[in-house]
Design an enzyme around this catalytic site. Sequence first.
Site, short mmCIF file in Angstrom:
data_model
loop_
_atom_site.label_atom_id
_atom_site.label_comp_id
_atom_site.label_asym_id
_atom_site.label_seq_id
_atom_site.Cartn_x
_atom_site.Cartn_y
_atom_site.Cartn_z
N CYS A 1 0.82 -1.21 0.00
CA CYS A 1 0.00 0.00 0.00
C CYS A 1 0.86 1.26 0.00
CB CYS A 1 -0.93 -0.02 1.22
SG CYS A 1 -1.82 1.50 1.46
N ALA B 1 -47.66 36.08 -14.11
CA ALA B 1 -48.93 35.47 -13.71
C ALA B 1 -49.50 36.15 -12.47
CB ALA B 1 -48.72 33.99 -13.43
N GLY C 1 -23.47 33.43 5.64
CA GLY C 1 -24.16 32.17 5.37
C GLY C 1 -23.60 31.47 4.14
N TYR C 2 -24.40 30.55 3.59
CA TYR C 2 -23.98 29.76 2.43
C TYR C 2 -23.37 30.63 1.32
CZ TYR C 2 -26.97 25.55 3.27
OH TYR C 2 -27.56 24.42 3.73
N ALA D 1 -22.56 33.86 1.03
CA ALA D 1 -21.42 34.74 1.34
C ALA D 1 -20.13 33.93 1.38
CB ALA D 1 -21.66 35.43 2.69
N GLY E 1 -29.36 36.39 2.85
CA GLY E 1 -30.58 35.59 2.85
C GLY E 1 -31.40 35.87 1.60
N HIS F 1 -9.79 2.28 0.84
CA HIS F 1 -8.50 2.95 1.03
C HIS F 1 -7.80 3.14 -0.31
CE1 HIS F 1 -4.81 4.00 3.03
NE2 HIS F 1 -4.17 3.05 2.39
P1 NDP Z 1 -28.24 32.34 4.72
O1 NDP Z 1 -29.53 32.29 5.42
O2 NDP Z 1 -27.45 31.10 4.56
O3 NDP Z 1 -27.29 33.38 5.46
C1 NDP Z 1 -27.65 34.72 5.60
C2 NDP Z 1 -26.53 35.44 6.34
O4 NDP Z 1 -26.73 36.83 6.22
C3 NDP Z 1 -26.48 35.14 7.80
O5 NDP Z 1 -25.12 35.10 8.20
C4 NDP Z 1 -27.19 36.34 8.42
O6 NDP Z 1 -26.78 36.64 9.72
C5 NDP Z 1 -26.72 37.42 7.51
N1 NDP Z 1 -27.57 38.60 7.53
C6 NDP Z 1 -28.92 38.66 7.48
N2 NDP Z 1 -29.32 39.95 7.46
C7 NDP Z 1 -28.21 40.70 7.52
C8 NDP Z 1 -27.97 42.10 7.54
N3 NDP Z 1 -28.95 42.99 7.49
N4 NDP Z 1 -26.69 42.52 7.61
C9 NDP Z 1 -25.67 41.64 7.64
N5 NDP Z 1 -25.83 40.31 7.62
C10 NDP Z 1 -27.09 39.84 7.56
O7 NDP Z 1 -28.55 33.04 3.33
P2 NDP Z 1 -27.79 33.06 1.94
O8 NDP Z 1 -28.19 34.32 1.28
O9 NDP Z 1 -26.34 32.80 2.13
O10 NDP Z 1 -28.42 31.83 1.16
C11 NDP Z 1 -29.84 31.73 1.01
C12 NDP Z 1 -30.25 30.30 0.93
O11 NDP Z 1 -29.84 29.77 -0.31
C13 NDP Z 1 -29.62 29.43 1.97
O12 NDP Z 1 -30.37 29.38 3.15
C14 NDP Z 1 -29.57 28.09 1.31
O13 NDP Z 1 -30.71 27.36 1.66
C15 NDP Z 1 -29.58 28.40 -0.17
N6 NDP Z 1 -28.26 28.10 -0.73
C16 NDP Z 1 -27.81 26.83 -0.75
C17 NDP Z 1 -26.58 26.53 -1.27
C18 NDP Z 1 -26.07 25.15 -1.27
O14 NDP Z 1 -26.83 24.22 -1.03
N7 NDP Z 1 -24.78 24.92 -1.52
C19 NDP Z 1 -25.72 27.56 -1.83
C20 NDP Z 1 -26.27 28.86 -1.73
C21 NDP Z 1 -27.49 29.10 -1.20
P3 NDP Z 1 -27.73 36.34 10.99
O15 NDP Z 1 -27.50 34.91 11.30
O16 NDP Z 1 -27.24 37.28 12.01
O17 NDP Z 1 -29.15 36.62 10.56
#
Ligand code: NDP
Length: 509
Positions: A79, A147, A208-209, A211, A324, A500
């Site tokens: 291996c 629509a 989040g996702y 970003a 979001g 492996h």
């Molecule tokens: P998310 O819900 O994942 O994250 C949103 C982020 O923005 C959080 O960190 C949140 O912070 C922050 N936020 C919210 N409001 C504000 C504000 N006014 N100022 C600063 N920060 C803020 O959303 P995304 O836009 O990243 O994605 C949306 C959805 O798309 C996801 O929930 C997911 O389901 C889907 N997605 C899936 C992917 C995948 O499967 N690979 C890829 C991309 C998107 P806080 O927690 O404080 O609210």
Amino acid sequence: MTKRQAGNDNERKRASKVSAEPRMERVPRGKGNAGAGRARQADFVVIGGGSAGVAAAMRAASHGASVILVEREQIGGTCVNRGCIPKKMLHYGATWAAILSGCLSHTGGREDWNDAIVRVKAEMARLHASYTQRLQEAGVQVLRGEAMVTAAGEVRVGGDTLQARRILIATGSRPAPLPVPGGELASTSDDVFQWNGVPASLVVIGGGYIAVEMASILSRYGVKVDMLVRESRLLENFDEDIALALAEALTAKGVRLHLNTDVTLLDQANGAIEVCYRQVEEGAISGSGSSGSSSGSGGNGGKNGKGRERIHSVRAQAALAAIGREPNLDGLGLEALGVAPGQRGLRVDRQFRTSVRGIHAIGDVTEGPQLTPVATAQGRWLADRLFGRRGERADFDVIPTAVFCEPAIGSVGLTEAAAIEAAGKPERIGTRIKRFVSLENRFAGNTMPSVMKVVYNARSGRVLGVHLLDNAAPEIAQSIAVALRLGVRLSHLETTMQLHPTVAEELFG
Ligand code: NDP
């Protein structure tokens, strides 16, 4: 000791240091020495220092046995020396070479946004054509227009009125606008895919996702990225150990993370965007370290109500808000019909019925998880139920998910925090976490660790969640999801044969 013997000895010492293998005592070959050497006692003699022998010897030793392992060549057997490891590493090299020469041939071997986006658009065009053709072949009429639901059972599109006993709202979602003065200056993920070039620098707002994915991808394309994250960590809904390891990986790649921030204002001046934010000083990985950032007067409190707050600003060529997504409901007329909204989208029951008879909703426009496979499964199930035989319902409780950053995240089931909350007491939950440098990273000459975490019920051993950080993580999460659904226990993972050399094998054995 002769000079030669001393030299050999030194060489052996050096070699054993370099290869980090156990120093092997040399026993001359041949029968002539039988009985001439020292007598040795052992509980266990293992002949062969390959994978099997080493594993047996080590496990025996861990149980207190005295063990002698006999190997005639290098330790590690086929291996390590002639098989899996060198083969897999060369395989990586070959694969990357193919990808690099295929994708980057026009760009002198560098990632190039313009080139990449052409490829992306070509695939989008192919998919558009393919969808259209499949719809046509299925006999679906496609009508272009906006629509509006004018009554239960009635939809208007331009001058056309459509009538149907059942209406499905599947209008999806769009990026939420940044609710601060100047927020409209920020691009969204929708815009990014239309960019013909990338800005030299970018402020990404959100943790989040989207970003995280955008920050990771764009930094690979040469963009200097600052991330302004509202929370004290990235990816709040993911397991903390994974999120922390990702933060380190992003930071190592040059992404500057500013945690506990609260964006207050965006302004445009001299071709740049200035993003002002408040930041609680505690917990910041990189508070004001970016070249384009400045800080100002202090204050008290913050979103979390602790630590001293300071006002900062960061300048960049562009800003991207990924905070979001909100449901696409404008102009649909649903409010007038009395369709009840939920907190984040339309409220539906288990059968995807809204509060108005005959109107269903699925996907991002509802309150459920905003994930493509979830929406697809909902659509198929609903169509089966309404118009065919009752289809088997997908399990919406166990949804594997991934973040396509680098390294990627794959996750399924409960995080440690969620499991503890559900169980009521921390001692009811066990975790197993492994950090290791993958062969892929070794080949590339980097030592960024991959992380694998298993969350389980401490009493029954039932696995409640698996959370991974590695480029292979999404693929593993998909497969392990089925095991979680079937009630896999830690002992099953421990007694399943590993494949492996893979990244996934770290979960097993
Ligand atoms: P998310 O819900 O994942 O994250 C949103 C982020 O923005 C959080 O960190 C949140 O912070 C922050 N936020 C919210 N409001 C504000 C504000 N006014 N100022 C600063 N920060 C803020 O959303 P995304 O836009 O990243 O994605 C949306 C959805 O798309 C996801 O929930 C997911 O389901 C889907 N997605 C899936 C992917 C995948 O499967 N690979 C890829 C991309 C998107 P806080 O927690 O404080 O609210």
